[in-house]
Design a protein around this motif. Structure first.
Motif, PDB file in Angstrom:
ATOM      1  N   ILE A  50      -4.433   7.361   0.105  1.00 39.00           N
ATOM      2  CA  ILE A  50      -4.608   5.982   0.591  1.00 39.00           C
ATOM      3  C   ILE A  50      -6.021   5.497   0.284  1.00 39.00           C
ATOM      4  CG2 ILE A  50      -4.723   4.560   2.665  1.00 39.00           C
ATOM      5  CD1 ILE A  50      -2.563   6.502   3.843  1.00 39.00           C
ATOM      6  N   GLU A  51      -7.001   6.345   0.603  1.00 39.46           N
ATOM      7  CA  GLU A  51      -8.392   5.934   0.349  1.00 39.46           C
ATOM      8  C   GLU A  51      -8.632   5.680  -1.128  1.00 39.46           C
ATOM      9  OE1 GLU A  51     -10.811   8.942   2.085  1.00 39.46           O
ATOM     10  OE2 GLU A  51     -10.910   7.924   4.028  1.00 39.46           O
ATOM     11  N   ARG A  52      -8.057   6.562  -1.961  1.00 39.30           N
ATOM     12  CA  ARG A  52      -8.233   6.370  -3.407  1.00 39.30           C
ATOM     13  C   ARG A  52      -7.554   5.082  -3.860  1.00 39.30           C
ATOM     14  NH1 ARG A  52      -6.744  12.368  -5.673  1.00 39.30           N
ATOM     15  NH2 ARG A  52      -8.533  13.472  -4.819  1.00 39.30           N
ATOM     16  N   ALA A  53      -6.353   4.859  -3.340  1.00 41.45           N
ATOM     17  CA  ALA A  53      -5.633   3.640  -3.729  1.00 41.45           C
ATOM     18  C   ALA A  53      -6.393   2.401  -3.276  1.00 41.45           C
ATOM     19  CB  ALA A  53      -4.228   3.655  -3.134  1.00 41.45           C
ATOM     20  N   GLN A  54      -7.004   2.485  -2.114  1.00 45.00           N
ATOM     21  CA  GLN A  54      -7.772   1.339  -1.619  1.00 45.00           C
ATOM     22  C   GLN A  54      -9.020   1.094  -2.457  1.00 45.00           C
ATOM     23  OE1 GLN A  54      -8.235   2.524   2.486  1.00 45.00           O
ATOM     24  NE2 GLN A  54      -6.644   1.099   3.177  1.00 45.00           N
ATOM     25  N   ASN A  55      -9.435   2.126  -3.167  1.00 44.00           N
ATOM     26  CA  ASN A  55     -10.624   1.975  -4.003  1.00 44.00           C
ATOM     27  C   ASN A  55     -10.287   1.769  -5.471  1.00 44.00           C
ATOM     28  OD1 ASN A  55     -13.023   2.185  -2.264  1.00 44.00           O
ATOM     29  ND2 ASN A  55     -12.066   4.101  -1.659  1.00 44.00           N
ATOM     30  N   GLY A  56      -9.049   1.458  -5.753  1.00 41.09           N
ATOM     31  CA  GLY A  56      -8.714   1.062  -7.120  1.00 41.09           C
ATOM     32  C   GLY A  56      -8.036   2.121  -7.959  1.00 41.09           C
ATOM     33  N   ASP A  57      -7.625   3.220  -7.352  1.00 36.84           N
ATOM     34  CA  ASP A  57      -6.974   4.274  -8.124  1.00 36.84           C
ATOM     35  C   ASP A  57      -5.460   4.018  -8.149  1.00 36.84           C
ATOM     36  OD1 ASP A  57      -5.897   6.563  -9.163  1.00 36.84           O
ATOM     37  OD2 ASP A  57      -7.270   7.919  -8.109  1.00 36.84           O
ATOM     38  N   ALA A  58      -4.971   3.521  -9.267  1.00 32.79           N
ATOM     39  CA  ALA A  58      -3.549   3.183  -9.364  1.00 32.79           C
ATOM     40  C   ALA A  58      -2.680   4.433  -9.309  1.00 32.79           C
ATOM     41  CB  ALA A  58      -3.282   2.411 -10.650  1.00 32.79           C
ATOM     42  N   ASP A  59      -3.186   5.538  -9.827  1.00 34.55           N
ATOM     43  CA  ASP A  59      -2.398   6.768  -9.794  1.00 34.55           C
ATOM     44  C   ASP A  59      -2.192   7.256  -8.357  1.00 34.55           C
ATOM     45  OD1 ASP A  59      -1.919   6.862 -12.436  1.00 34.55           O
ATOM     46  OD2 ASP A  59      -3.551   8.258 -12.925  1.00 34.55           O
ATOM     47  N   ALA A  60      -3.206   7.046  -7.535  1.00 36.94           N
ATOM     48  CA  ALA A  60      -3.061   7.436  -6.128  1.00 36.94           C
ATOM     49  C   ALA A  60      -1.974   6.601  -5.471  1.00 36.94           C
ATOM     50  CB  ALA A  60      -4.386   7.261  -5.398  1.00 36.94           C
ATOM     51  N   MET A  61      -1.964   5.309  -5.799  1.00 36.30           N
ATOM     52  CA  MET A  61      -0.907   4.446  -5.267  1.00 36.30           C
ATOM     53  C   MET A  61       0.459   4.929  -5.740  1.00 36.30           C
ATOM     54  SD  MET A  61       1.327   1.919  -6.314  1.00 36.30           S
ATOM     55  CE  MET A  61       0.643   1.457  -7.889  1.00 36.30           C
ATOM     56  N   ALA A  62       0.547   5.265  -7.015  1.00 37.09           N
ATOM     57  CA  ALA A  62       1.817   5.753  -7.554  1.00 37.09           C
ATOM     58  C   ALA A  62       2.197   7.089  -6.900  1.00 37.09           C
ATOM     59  CB  ALA A  62       1.715   5.909  -9.062  1.00 37.09           C
ATOM     60  N   GLY A  63       1.190   7.894  -6.589  1.00 31.34           N
ATOM     61  CA  GLY A  63       1.460   9.175  -5.920  1.00 31.34           C
ATOM     62  C   GLY A  63       2.087   8.972  -4.550  1.00 31.34           C
ATOM     63  N   LEU A  64       1.571   7.987  -3.837  1.00 28.28           N
ATOM     64  CA  LEU A  64       2.161   7.674  -2.526  1.00 28.28           C
ATOM     65  C   LEU A  64       3.613   7.247  -2.696  1.00 28.28           C
ATOM     66  CD1 LEU A  64      -0.779   5.678  -0.903  1.00 28.28           C
ATOM     67  CD2 LEU A  64       0.147   7.860  -0.082  1.00 28.28           C
ATOM     68  N   TYR A  65       3.843   6.423  -3.691  1.00 23.97           N
ATOM     69  CA  TYR A  65       5.215   5.950  -3.953  1.00 23.97           C
ATOM     70  C   TYR A  65       6.132   7.118  -4.260  1.00 23.97           C
ATOM     71  CZ  TYR A  65       8.903   4.439  -7.168  1.00 23.97           C
ATOM     72  OH  TYR A  65      10.092   4.287  -7.816  1.00 23.97           O
ATOM     73  N   ARG A  66       5.728   7.975  -5.178  1.00 21.99           N
ATOM     74  CA  ARG A  66       6.577   9.096  -5.592  1.00 21.99           C
ATOM     75  C   ARG A  66       6.836  10.057  -4.423  1.00 21.99           C
ATOM     76  NH1 ARG A  66       9.524   8.983 -10.398  1.00 21.99           N
ATOM     77  NH2 ARG A  66       8.426   7.621 -11.822  1.00 21.99           N
ATOM     78  N   ARG A  67       5.858  10.183  -3.570  1.00 21.79           N
ATOM     79  CA  ARG A  67       6.000  11.115  -2.450  1.00 21.79           C
ATOM     80  C   ARG A  67       7.035  10.634  -1.438  1.00 21.79           C
ATOM     81  NH1 ARG A  67       0.577  13.103   0.192  1.00 21.79           N
ATOM     82  NH2 ARG A  67       0.555  14.223  -1.777  1.00 21.79           N
ATOM     83  N   HIS A  68       7.093   9.336  -1.223  1.00 20.67           N
ATOM     84  CA  HIS A  68       7.919   8.834  -0.124  1.00 20.67           C
ATOM     85  C   HIS A  68       9.173   8.095  -0.568  1.00 20.67           C
ATOM     86  CE1 HIS A  68       4.950   9.972   2.853  1.00 20.67           C
ATOM     87  NE2 HIS A  68       4.002   9.427   2.120  1.00 20.67           N
ATOM     88  N   VAL A  69       9.341   7.903  -1.853  1.00 25.63           N
ATOM     89  CA  VAL A  69      10.441   7.047  -2.297  1.00 25.63           C
ATOM     90  C   VAL A  69      11.808   7.647  -1.952  1.00 25.63           C
ATOM     91  CG1 VAL A  69      10.498   7.991  -4.654  1.00 25.63           C
ATOM     92  CG2 VAL A  69      11.354   5.686  -4.223  1.00 25.63           C
ATOM     93  N   ALA A  70      11.945   8.966  -2.053  1.00 24.86           N
ATOM     94  CA  ALA A  70      13.265   9.560  -1.794  1.00 24.86           C
ATOM     95  C   ALA A  70      13.691   9.342  -0.345  1.00 24.86           C
ATOM     96  CB  ALA A  70      13.227  11.054  -2.115  1.00 24.86           C
ATOM     97  N   ALA A  71      12.757   9.568   0.583  1.00 23.02           N
ATOM     98  CA  ALA A  71      13.098   9.422   2.002  1.00 23.02           C
ATOM     99  C   ALA A  71      13.430   7.967   2.326  1.00 23.02           C
ATOM    100  CB  ALA A  71      11.941   9.909   2.867  1.00 23.02           C
ATOM    101  N   ILE A  72      12.645   7.053   1.762  1.00 22.99           N
ATOM    102  CA  ILE A  72      12.902   5.637   2.043  1.00 22.99           C
ATOM    103  C   ILE A  72      14.236   5.212   1.441  1.00 22.99           C
ATOM    104  CG2 ILE A  72      12.064   3.284   1.587  1.00 22.99           C
ATOM    105  CD1 ILE A  72      10.502   4.824   3.743  1.00 22.99           C
ATOM    106  N   THR A  73      14.561   5.712   0.270  1.00 23.60           N
ATOM    107  CA  THR A  73      15.855   5.390  -0.347  1.00 23.60           C
ATOM    108  C   THR A  73      17.003   5.899   0.515  1.00 23.60           C
ATOM    109  OG1 THR A  73      14.828   5.592  -2.520  1.00 23.60           O
ATOM    110  CG2 THR A  73      17.222   5.612  -2.454  1.00 23.60           C
TER     111      THR A  73
END
Lengths: 191, 339
Positions: A10-33
Motif C-alpha cells: 500500500i505504501e509503495r502504491a501510494q508513492n507511485g509504484d504501479a507494480d505494488a498496486m498490481a500486486g495488491l490486485y493479484r493478491r486479492h482478486v480471487a477472493a473478491i471474485t
C-alpha cells in the motif's frame, strides 16, 4: 522469497509504484471474485464488478490510511456496495438478465446445468439474508476464514459474528429446505 | 428438527435476540462447523469441498455454502482488468503532476521522493492543509462574530452573558493603555444599563452588576492617575456615571429585600469614594456638594418608598465634549440632592 505484506504494498502504491498496486490486485482478486460470484451468477457481471472493485481501490488508495485493520476488509466493503448497487439497477432489467442466463445454459452439459441450478438456488437463498450475514457465511465457509478473522474483517466482536452466523445458517436451512436433523447445541443432544 | 429446535428455544423468524442462549448456540455451532469446515491455513478457497458432515442441518447448509460456485476469472480477464487498473493508476498519478506516466504499468519508474504522495510536493501538502485550517478559522470567526452580536443584548443571568463578558475581557487585553480608561468607563456605563434593564424588565436587583461598574470606574481612575487617557474627557463621564449609579441604588433600595439592601448601602459608600476620588484627583471642582448629596441619598432611602422613575442621564459628555457641556454635571448632582 516471501511476499511483502499488504501495508508495504500500500505504501509503495501510494508513492507511485504501479507494480505494488498490481500486486495488491493479484493478491486479492480471487477472493473478491468468489465473493461476488456467490451473490451474482452472470459471469460477465462478475468480471465487471470485480474490475469496478479494484478501480475503486486504485482511486481510493491515496486516501487510504494504514490503521492495522485488514486491507481486504476495505475491499469486501467496496464489493458489497458494488453488488448492492448492481441489484438496485438490475431490478429494472430482470427479464433481460433472466433470458440471457437461460439462453447461455443451453450450451452446457447436463451435469453442469444441474450444478448451475443448484448454485442459482443457493445464491437466491443467500440473497434473502442481510448483506452482513451473506458476507459472514462467504468469509467463513468459502474463504475458510476463522471466526476471529471474520470478526476482525467486519470489525465486530467474536460473539456478534458467532450469533449472526448461527442465525444466518438457520434461515438458510429453512430457505433451502434442509431441515432434516438438528442438534440441541445448549444441552449437547439431538432433538 | 430445526423447527422444533427453534421453537423449543424461542427462536422464531424475526424474533431472535442476541441473548445468552443464542450465544451459547453460536459458540457450540462454531465448534461443530470448525470440525466440518475447518478454517484454511493456506490460500483460501482452494480447500477440498466438505461433505455434509454428520447430518446436522446447519452444518449441512454450511457445507453446501462451501461447495458453492468457485469461479475464477480467466487469465485473459485478469490481465484485462489489470490493464484497466494500471491505466487508471497512471492517469491519476500523471494528473497529480508526479513522475511516471502512461507507461507506469509496464515500467513503474523510480519511486516518488520521500515526502511525496501521488506526486504532491511537501509544499503542496502544506498548502492543502493550510486551506483547511483557513476554512476552519473563517467558520470560527463567523460563528464568534454572530455569537458576539447575539450576546450583546444579553443580561446577567442569561446563557450568553458569559460570552459578552469574555468578549469585553478580550477587548481590555487588546486595547492600548491610553484607550483603556475610556473603555472601562464605557463598560461601567454598560453595567448600569444592564442593572436598570434587569429592574425594569425582570424586577430583579443584582448588586454584583453595580459592583462591577464601580470596579471599572475605580480602575479607570487609577489609569488616569497614572497618566493614561484623557482626563479632561473622562472625568465628567466618570462623575456622571457615578451619579447615575447613585440614582439607581436609591431606586433599587426601595425594591430590594434586606440582604440585598445592605449590599446596596455598601456599594453606595464605595460610589461616594469614587466620586470623591474623581473630584479630588481630577479636573472637576464640586467635591463637597456631590459627596454629601449622594451620601445622603444612599443612607436615607427608606425601603418601600415610592420613588419617581429613573431618568437616565442624557448629559453624558461625548469624547469631544466642550467645557460648557461638562458644566452640566454639577447641576444634575444638585438636582438629585434636592430630590
Amino acid at each position: 522469497m516471501t511476499e511483502p505484506p499488504d501495508h508495504v504494498l500500500i505504501e509503495r502504491a501510494q508513492n507511485g509504484d504501479a507494480d505494488a498496486m498490481a500486486g495488491l490486485y493479484r493478491r486479492h482478486v480471487a477472493a473478491i471474485t468468489r465473493y461476488i460470484s456467490y451473490r451474482i451468477s452472470e459471469q460477465t457481471v462478475i468480471e465487471d464488478l470485480t474490475a469496478e472493485v479494484f478501480l475503486r481501490m486504485v482511486e481510493g488508495l491515496p486516501g487510504y490510511r494504514i490503521t492495522g485493520a485488514p486491507f481486504e476488509a476495505w475491499l469486501y466493503r467496496i464489493a458489497a456496495a458494488r453488488v448492492a448497487t448492481y441489484y438496485r439497477k438490475r431490478d429494472r432489467y430482470v427479464e433481460e438478465a433472466l433470458s440471457e442466463r437461460i439462453e447461455s445454459r443451453f450450451t452446457l452439459p447436463e451435469a453442469d446445468i444441474v450444478q448451475a441450478e443448484e448454485h442459482d438456488e443457493l445464491r437466491a437463498a443467500l440473497r434473502q439474508l442481510s448483506d452482513e450475514q451473506q458476507t459472514i457465511l462467504i468469509l467463513r465457509f468459502v474463504e475458510r476464514k476463522s471466526h476471529e478473522d471474520v470478526a476482525q474483517l467486519l470489525d465486530k466482536s467474536h460473539r456478534a459474528v458467532a450469533t449472526a452466523q448461527h442465525r444466518a445458517l438457520k434461515r438458510l436451512a429453512r430457505l433451502l429446505g434442509t431441515t432434516k436433523t438438528s442438534r440441541h447445541y445448549i444441552r449437547g443432544k439431538k432433538s | 428438527m430445526v423447527d422444533d429446535f427453534l421453537q423449543d428455544d424461542g427462536f422464531r423468524d424475526g424474533n431472535i435476540r442476541d441473548n445468552g442462549d443464542c450465544w451459547d448456540d453460536g459458540q457450540a455451532l462454531a465448534r461443530q462447523l470448525d470440525r466440518a469446515v475447518p478454517p484454511a491455513s493456506g490460500p483460501t478457497g482452494d480447500s477440498p469441498p466438505p461433505d455434509a458432515g454428520d447430518g446436522d442441518s446447519l452444518v449441512a447448509v454450511a457445507c453446501r455454502v462451501a461447495r458453492g460456485p468457485h469461479p475464477a476469472l480467466t487469465e485473459v480477464a485478469l490481465d484485462r482488468i489489470e490493464d484497466q487498473l494500471r491505466s487508471r493508476y497512471a492517469a491519476l498519478y500523471a494528473r497529480s503532476g508526479a513522475h511516471s506516466g502512461a507507461d507506469a504499468g509496464a515500467n513503474p519508474g523510480p519511486r516518488a521522493p520521500v515526502g511525496r504522495r501521488w506526486g504532491r510536493s511537501r509544499w503542496q501538502v502544506i498548502g492543502h492543509r493550510l486551506r483547511h485550517v483557513a476554512a476552519v478559522l473563517v467558520v470560527l470567526l463567523l460563528f464568534s462574530g454572530s455569537l458576539s452580536v447575539v450576546s450583546a443584548h444579553s443580561l446577567p443571568g442569561d446563557d450568553l452573558y458569559p460570552v459578552k463578558t469574555i468578549i469585553e475581557e478580550l477587548q481590555l487585553i487588546l486595547v492600548s493603555s491610553d484607550r483603556e480608561p475610556g473603555l472601562r468607563v464605557r463598560l461601567a456605563e454598560r453595567r448600569l444599563d444592564e442593572f436598570e434593564q434587569l429592574i425594569r424588565e425582570r424586577e430583579t436587583v443584582r448588586p454584583d452588576v453595580l459592583m462591577e461598574a464601580s470596579a471599572q470606574l475605580n480602575r479607570a481612575l487609577t489609569l488616569l492617575a497614572a497618566g493614561h487617557g484623557n482626563r479632561t474627557e473622562l472625568d465628567p463621564r466618570i462623575a456622571n456615571t457615578s451619579y447615575r449609579q447613585a440614582t439607581l441604588i436609591q431606586y433599587a433600595a426601595s425594591l430590594a429585600p434586606p440582604e440585598i439592601y445592605d449590599n446596596l448601602i455598601l456599594i453606595a459608600d464605595w460610589n461616594n469614594l469614587l466620586i470623591g476620588r474623581v473630584l479630588g484627583e481630577g479636573t472637576l471642582d464640586y467635591h463637597g456638594s456631590v459627596v454629601s448629596s449622594v451620601h445622603r441619598i444612599s443612607l436615607s432611602s427608606p425601603r418601600g418608598e415610592t420613588l419617581p422613575p429613573i431618568s437616565t442621564p442624557t448629559s453624558t459628555p461625548e469624547p469631544d465634549a466642550t467645557p460648557d457641556e461638562q458644566s452640566r454635571i454639577p447641576a444634575l448632582v444638585l438636582c438629585v440632592a434636592a430630590g
